[in-house]
Structure formats: C-alpha cells, structure tokens
Design an enzyme around this catalytic site. Sequence first.
Site, PDB file in Angstrom:
ATOM      1  CE  LYS A   1     -27.888 -33.851  32.133  1.00 61.24           C
ATOM      2  NZ  LYS A   1     -27.880 -35.101  31.349  1.00 61.24           N
ATOM      3  CG  ASN A   2     -31.667 -36.175  32.782  1.00 57.40           C
ATOM      4  OD1 ASN A   2     -30.743 -35.787  32.064  1.00 57.40           O
ATOM      5  ND2 ASN A   2     -31.485 -36.960  33.832  1.00 57.40           N
TER       6      ASN A   2
ATOM      7  CB  CYS B   1     -20.573 -44.465  29.299  1.00 57.91           C
ATOM      8  SG  CYS B   1     -21.309 -43.323  30.449  1.00 57.91           S
TER       9      CYS B   1
ATOM     10  NE  ARG C   1     -25.672 -44.394  31.430  1.00 57.03           N
ATOM     11  CZ  ARG C   1     -25.784 -43.083  31.578  1.00 57.03           C
ATOM     12  NH1 ARG C   1     -24.732 -42.322  31.587  1.00 57.03           N
ATOM     13  NH2 ARG C   1     -26.963 -42.525  31.697  1.00 57.03           N
TER      14      ARG C   1
ATOM     15  CG  ASP D   1     -28.958 -38.618  37.627  1.00 59.59           C
ATOM     16  OD1 ASP D   1     -28.107 -39.501  37.455  1.00 59.59           O
ATOM     17  OD2 ASP D   1     -29.730 -38.224  36.723  1.00 59.59           O
TER      18      ASP D   1
ATOM     19  NE  ARG E   1     -22.365 -34.250  29.584  1.00 57.86           N
ATOM     20  CZ  ARG E   1     -22.673 -35.452  30.049  1.00 57.86           C
ATOM     21  NH1 ARG E   1     -21.795 -36.161  30.699  1.00 57.86           N
ATOM     22  NH2 ARG E   1     -23.869 -35.964  29.852  1.00 57.86           N
TER      23      ARG E   1
HETATM   24  C1  UD1 Z   1     -31.294 -41.482  32.449  1.00 54.79           C
HETATM   25  C2  UD1 Z   1     -30.762 -40.126  32.822  1.00 54.79           C
HETATM   26  C3  UD1 Z   1     -29.635 -40.258  33.848  1.00 54.79           C
HETATM   27  C4  UD1 Z   1     -30.116 -41.078  35.037  1.00 54.79           C
HETATM   28  C5  UD1 Z   1     -30.739 -42.398  34.588  1.00 54.79           C
HETATM   29  C6  UD1 Z   1     -31.387 -43.176  35.727  1.00 54.79           C
HETATM   30  C7  UD1 Z   1     -31.121 -38.757  30.875  1.00 54.79           C
HETATM   31  C8  UD1 Z   1     -30.525 -37.995  29.748  1.00 54.79           C
HETATM   32  N1  UD1 Z   1     -30.286 -39.452  31.647  1.00 54.79           N
HETATM   33  O1  UD1 Z   1     -30.208 -42.209  31.859  1.00 54.79           O
HETATM   34  O2  UD1 Z   1     -29.262 -38.955  34.265  1.00 54.79           O
HETATM   35  O3  UD1 Z   1     -29.033 -41.358  35.878  1.00 54.79           O
HETATM   36  O4  UD1 Z   1     -31.762 -42.157  33.609  1.00 54.79           O
HETATM   37  O5  UD1 Z   1     -32.334 -42.409  36.370  1.00 54.79           O
HETATM   38  O6  UD1 Z   1     -32.314 -38.731  31.086  1.00 54.79           O
HETATM   39  N2  UD1 Z   1     -30.009 -50.391  30.659  1.00 54.79           N
HETATM   40  C9  UD1 Z   1     -29.811 -51.604  30.035  1.00 54.79           C
HETATM   41  N3  UD1 Z   1     -30.134 -51.682  28.716  1.00 54.79           N
HETATM   42  C10 UD1 Z   1     -30.646 -50.628  28.015  1.00 54.79           C
HETATM   43  C11 UD1 Z   1     -30.844 -49.400  28.677  1.00 54.79           C
HETATM   44  C12 UD1 Z   1     -30.522 -49.321  30.012  1.00 54.79           C
HETATM   45  O7  UD1 Z   1     -29.364 -52.565  30.632  1.00 54.79           O
HETATM   46  O8  UD1 Z   1     -30.913 -50.790  26.804  1.00 54.79           O
HETATM   47  C13 UD1 Z   1     -29.637 -50.283  32.099  1.00 54.79           C
HETATM   48  C14 UD1 Z   1     -28.557 -49.236  32.345  1.00 54.79           C
HETATM   49  O9  UD1 Z   1     -27.263 -49.764  32.111  1.00 54.79           O
HETATM   50  C15 UD1 Z   1     -28.809 -48.910  33.797  1.00 54.79           C
HETATM   51  C16 UD1 Z   1     -30.331 -49.031  33.924  1.00 54.79           C
HETATM   52  O10 UD1 Z   1     -30.757 -49.819  32.830  1.00 54.79           O
HETATM   53  O11 UD1 Z   1     -28.200 -49.875  34.614  1.00 54.79           O
HETATM   54  C17 UD1 Z   1     -31.055 -47.713  33.890  1.00 54.79           C
HETATM   55  O12 UD1 Z   1     -30.688 -46.999  32.738  1.00 54.79           O
HETATM   56  P1  UD1 Z   1     -31.647 -45.893  32.100  1.00 54.79           P
HETATM   57  O13 UD1 Z   1     -32.792 -45.674  33.040  1.00 54.79           O
HETATM   58  O14 UD1 Z   1     -31.986 -46.260  30.711  1.00 54.79           O
HETATM   59  O15 UD1 Z   1     -30.714 -44.592  32.140  1.00 54.79           O
HETATM   60  P2  UD1 Z   1     -30.523 -43.515  31.014  1.00 54.79           P
HETATM   61  O16 UD1 Z   1     -31.819 -43.293  30.305  1.00 54.79           O
HETATM   62  O17 UD1 Z   1     -29.312 -43.819  30.221  1.00 54.79           O
END
Ligand code: UD1
Length: 429
Positions: free
Chosen positions: A22-23, A126, A131, A316, A408
Amino acid sequence: MDRIRIVGGRPLSGTIPISGAKNATLPLMIASLLTEGTLILDNVPRLADVITLQRILANHGVDIMLSGKRAGDSAYQGQTMHISAARIVDTTAPYELVSKMRASFWVIAPLIARMGEARVSLPGGCAIGTRPVDLLIMALERLGAKIEIDGGYVVARAPNGLKGNEIVFPKVTVSGTHTALMAASLAHGTTVIENAAREPEIKDVADCLNKMGAKISGAGQSRIVIEGVSKLSGARHSVLPDRIETGTYAMAVAMTGGDLTLAGARPELLQSALDVLVQAGVEVQSTNVGLRVARNGHGLAPVNVTTQPFPGFPTDLQAQLMALMTRANGTSHITETIFENRFMHVQELARLGAHIHLDGETATIEGVDKLKGAPVMATDLRASVSLVIAALAAEGETMVNRVYHLDRGFERLEDKLAACGAEIARISS
Ligand code: UD1
C-alpha cells in the site's frame, strides 16, 4: 458497517499470498501526475485507500483503467493499473477528498512541479498524533515554491518552475522524502536530500521515477541526489511486496502456532521485525517462494523493542507485536518513537484480557496465560489488525467492529486467514 467475527484457538497453516505494498502504491499513483505519458503499475493491491486515491486523481483529470483478470490469474493476483495524466484539468485538491486520506496531500509535489501551482487542503486531524506537514512545505520552499496558507489550503506557486537545492530534513520523514523526490525530479538543476527516509517504498518510487526518465541516485540511503529533468515519460513498474502485511501474518502465526508460507514476501524488507520474532522463539526461514514462519510447541519469549525509521523496527508493526507479546512468558517493553498517541489498541487489547501498562511512549506488557474473546473496536489501520491477531488466540468469540480501517490496508484479510484454518468471517450489514 461491516464487522469481523473470530473464534480463536486454531493454529494457522498453509500459504498466504502477499499483496503489493500500500505505502508504495499510493505514492506511485501520485507520481503519475508528473507525466503526460501513461504509467502502468502491476501488482496493485485491492484496497480502500487505492480506491480513495483513484477518486482524488480523477478530480485532477487523471484517467485510470484497470485491466481485467486474465485466465489463470489467482484470486489474489495484483491488479494492473493504467494511469494517464495527459491533461491536468484542476490543480486543487479539496478538503472533502484530502481529509479522507492523509497521503493524498502528497499530490502537492507533482502538481507544483509540473503545473507551477497547486492548492491542496491541509489534511486535518488524524487518529495517530498530530502528523503535521511542515517538513513537506519546507522541502517545497527549499525548491523555490512560494507557499501560503489560505482558508485551510496550502497554496503553492512556482510560475517559473522549481529550482534544485539542498534539503536537509531535521527528522526522518517518509512523506517529506516522497514529496522532495517527486518535486525535485522536474526541478531545474540538482537537489541533494540529506537525512532522507530509507524505507523500501522510497526506493521503489525512485526506481519507478528513474524508469520514467528521472535521474535519481542514492534512494534507499540517507543521501539522495536528484538531477532535475524537463520532462518525464510513461513507464511500467511492478509494486514491491507489502512488508507490513508480511510482518502482520508472521505475527499472526507466531501468535496461534502453526506453519505459514508467505508467498512473494521479501524477508530483507523486514529483517528487524523477523529478528525480533526469532528472539521471541519463532522459526523464520527464507524459502524460494518467500518466507516460512512457524511456531510449534514452544512458548513465546518476551522482547524489548523500540520503533525506528527503516531499517529499524517499523512503527506499522508495533501494535501487532504488542498483541503477540500479550501471550509471552514474561514482561516485554515496547517504545514508540515515530508517532505520539499510537497506543489506541492498548485499551481494546485490555478488553481481551491483556495486561499492558503505559508510561509515556513506553508500553510494558505482562504476558498472560490466556486471552478471552470480547467485542472490540478498530481505531486505526494497524491497531485494528492487532485486535485480529489477539482474537485469533483468544478463547471464544471476538467481534471486531469498524473494520473499514482494516479494508484501507489489508486485502481480503479474512479470506487469507480463513484459507489457513482460522475461524474468521465478515458479517456485512
Ligand atoms: C508513512 C507511512 C506510514 C508509516 C510512516 C512511518 C505511507 C502512506 N504511510 O507515513 O504507514 O507509519 O510513514 O514509517 O507511506 N512529521 C513532521 N512533519 C512533517 C512530516 C512528518 O513532524 O512535515 C513527523 C510525523 O508527525 C511523524 C514522523 O515525522 O512523527 C514520521 O512521519 P512520516 O515518516 O512522514 O510518516 P508518513 O509519511 O505520514
């Protein structure tokens, strides 16, 4: 709303086919916006999130065609999706669509890179922590985009195109890295991403972008270099297998006992999780069809685990591991460092008889002799599957409510488990 009924206590044995990730599928579909050509994706899983994203892309004018099943295809054969963003008719991604799935915010990157403008709703609340998207915005600003927040929308402009630059992420972010990769692919000049996420899905997307004509090197490592090109073309790419689905079924058989083959799984995508299972006393073996996971007779040893960006133990799989450790012979500790507030499954696991104590970001799990079935509520994708794992080993009946969370991210979960001996069925209403 559908529910899933499980009667626990049966070992799992047989073969489960692993679907496409999915990711990786979601960002790959989003990457189609970067080109007028047709992107063909193979091994696309049948998931609610994929359908949601199809709707979002359709709103931008993207045509999506799914190939029908071919003679000889198995029931679980991934889909082939033909995606054509020949003409983007709308650069706005509205709140009603983006709020359904956070990852749809990522359309901002290809839209600004190709069209010079994008108006994308902030994703909103969320279930797992705040996030934010500040690092995605920072990455686009580093590439020269002018960003404004207007009425809950992020408005990005770069009328003369994006310009390559250095992007240093202060923390590892998958969403930030995907955004930077896609945007930088069509920027003028060279971009260097430091402290990039190393998740296999990043490498999968970069491989696909390279097939489309991008010049990306180093994906899968912390430093990625992208030489911008003026245009990308269509390509064909097969989505890599889902490491989280693989780890989930591995934990399920570790929980129930038995012997499962996870066909199509690639063990190197989840080595840290497999190491933890071995530590817990589970048999794990790489085979020529994928991965074999078995537990026969032995009890489970407790483990201490901290979630980390790849190649560490994935957040995850945290909820699933916690479910497993509720039956260990002793006390385990699981620390969640990626997302705040990702412990909603604790309350529900307690309803099945688990003993879990939370202290900040660490959960202490005292193994119990048995769990007992109860009605439980799915709260998010990974949390809900942890309830399924616990229920598979609980005495009596568990009813998992709100299973749309499961749909999902897990393709036909109840069918895959039932085919291996679980007493599990969906009750549609
Ligand atoms: C993706 C995955 C999710 C997985 C996560 C971590 C997809 C669709 N989802 O989520 O399943 O759990 O990676 O492996 O691929 N953060 C900030 N600012 C930002 C962006 C992120 O502070 O602008 C923080 C987030 O709140 C979190 C951390 O960085 O604490 C990691 O987030 P991120 O790696 O970006 O996760 P996702 O891409 O949302």
